[in-house]
Write an enzyme that holds these catalytic residues in place. Structure first.
Site, mmCIF file in Angstrom:
data_model
loop_
_atom_site.group_PDB
_atom_site.id
_atom_site.type_symbol
_atom_site.label_atom_id
_atom_site.label_comp_id
_atom_site.label_asym_id
_atom_site.label_seq_id
_atom_site.Cartn_x
_atom_site.Cartn_y
_atom_site.Cartn_z
ATOM 1 C CG ASP A 17 -2.019 -1.017 1.171
ATOM 2 O OD1 ASP A 17 -2.146 -1.689 0.125
ATOM 3 O OD2 ASP A 17 -2.766 -1.137 2.151
ATOM 4 N N GLY A 63 -2.732 2.540 8.749
ATOM 5 C CA GLY A 63 -2.362 1.396 7.897
ATOM 6 C C GLY A 63 -3.402 0.293 7.968
ATOM 7 N N GLY A 99 -3.276 -5.250 0.655
ATOM 8 C CA GLY A 99 -3.920 -6.220 -0.243
ATOM 9 C C GLY A 99 -4.984 -6.942 0.569
ATOM 10 C CG ASP A 133 -9.297 -6.373 4.030
ATOM 11 O OD1 ASP A 133 -10.174 -6.827 3.269
ATOM 12 O OD2 ASP A 133 -8.450 -5.530 3.675
ATOM 13 C CG ASN A 175 -4.927 -5.876 4.350
ATOM 14 O OD1 ASN A 175 -3.710 -5.838 4.493
ATOM 15 N ND2 ASN A 175 -5.607 -4.943 3.697
HETATM 16 O O1 RIB Z 1 -9.136 -3.497 2.013
HETATM 17 C C1 RIB Z 1 -8.035 -2.641 2.130
HETATM 18 C C2 RIB Z 1 -7.043 -2.964 1.075
HETATM 19 O O2 RIB Z 1 -7.595 -2.666 -0.179
HETATM 20 C C3 RIB Z 1 -5.780 -2.148 1.152
HETATM 21 O O3 RIB Z 1 -4.801 -2.715 1.989
HETATM 22 C C4 RIB Z 1 -5.336 -2.071 -0.290
HETATM 23 O O4 RIB Z 1 -4.301 -2.948 -0.572
HETATM 24 C C5 RIB Z 1 -6.577 -2.382 -1.104
HETATM 25 O O5 RIB Z 1 -6.419 -3.448 -1.876
#
Ligand code: RIB
Length: 295
Positions: free
Chosen positions: A16, A280, A42, A245, A46
């Site tokens: 990110d 983050g 990602g 996530d 995550n």
């Molecule tokens: O869901 C959050 C994620 O979405 C971030 O970390 C970024 O990588 C995007 O893909």
């Protein structure tokens, strides 16, 4: 604690690239930012990291590039106790990246999938045994659509529950919807998947399967008799990236441990609310202890 959940995550791993700014630029506009940071992210990664921090035994199925970001992503998995035996670097390809602007209390994200596009059906076919031995499989949509379809068919054949987090939004086939055990869109994603149908109608069609996340409001589902809203916890948010996530990972872990639907959602709502209190996507993801202390 109940038994340790075996969670397999099939999905994206990215870096990110996060800019914080007081103002979000409009089209054709340049603004000055406040800071720039690179952190692992990602949606797949995550969810894997969140599940591991919550005490699950986690295997990640993904791809990274053969670049510096790929190395950082792999190390980060290891530091968080995620099994990376099936995160194979792709030669001569870049790792996925997410270009994030944090401004005016929310994020805007552009994802470049790169190596994540190599999480193909053929790649997944090499790890059928891992899927077979999982209590639950988690998948998202930063990998090819045919892989999601393939995994849905595999999980249904093997009798392993699949949680589909349909993010980012794209249409989802009826077969995938039928084969997934749990589907967790936000309101915007739900509109796209169910062709603009109202939340009420969509929920009634998929009792105990469809869980629509409504951010600060909580999570809504239909239990076969009535619509239920499990409220979220009010906190001071620093960065909401990765909250979805964390919710998905915690929901999957709790379900795999045998908790009831309502208790699983409560647990997941608590985990998600704690996750937004630090910078983050993974920065604020809580440990099991932290969630339990705040339930
Ligand atoms: O869901 C959050 C994620 O979405 C971030 O970390 C970024 O990588 C995007 O893909």
């Amino acid at each position: 604690m109940s038994k340790k959940a075996k969670v397999t995550v099939i999905g994206s791993s990215s870096m990110d690239l996060v800019v914080t700014s007081n103002k979000r630029p409009g089209a054709g506009e340049t603004v000055l930012g406040e800071s720039f940071k690179t952190v692992p992210g990602g949606k797949g990664a995550n969810q894997a990291v969140a599940a591991a921090r919550l005490g699950a035994e986690v295997t990640m199925i993904g791809r990274v590039g053969d670049d510096h970001y790929g190395e950082i992503i792999l190390n980060n998995f290891k530091q968080n106790g995620v099994n990376v035996d099936y995160v194979e670097p792709v030669t001569e390809m870049e790792s996925g990246t997410a270009h994030i602007i944090l401004a005016e209390g929310d994020n805007s994200i552009v994802v470049v999938k790169a190596a994540n596009d190599e999480v193909t059906p053929a790649y997944v076919d090499q790890i059928v045994e891992v899927i077979k031995n999982s209590d639950i499989v988690l998948i998202q949509q930063e990998i090819p659509e045919e892989t999601v379809e393939h995994v849905a068919a595999l999980c249904s054949e093997l009798g392993v529950p699949l949680m589909l987090n349909p993010a980012p939004a794209r249409s989802v086939s009826d077969e995938v919807i039928e084969k997934a055990a749990y589907i967790t869109p936000n309101e915007h994603e739900a509109k796209i998947i169910f062709d603009g149908a109202s939340v009420e109608n969509s929920l009634r069609k998929y009792p105990n399967k469809l869980f629509i996340t409504e951010g600060k409001n909580g999570v809504r589902y239909y239990d076969g008799t009535e619509e239920i809203l499990v409220p979220s916890y009010a906190v001071e948010a620093v960065d909401t990236t990765g909250a979805g996530d964390t919710f998905n990972a915690a929901f999957a872990v709790a379900l795999a441990e045998g908790k009831s639907l309502q208790d699983s959602i409560k647990f997941a709502n608590r985990a998600a609310s704690l996750s937004v209190m630090k910078f983050g996507a993974q920065g604020g993801m809580p440990t099991r202890k932290e969630v339990e202390a705040n339930l």
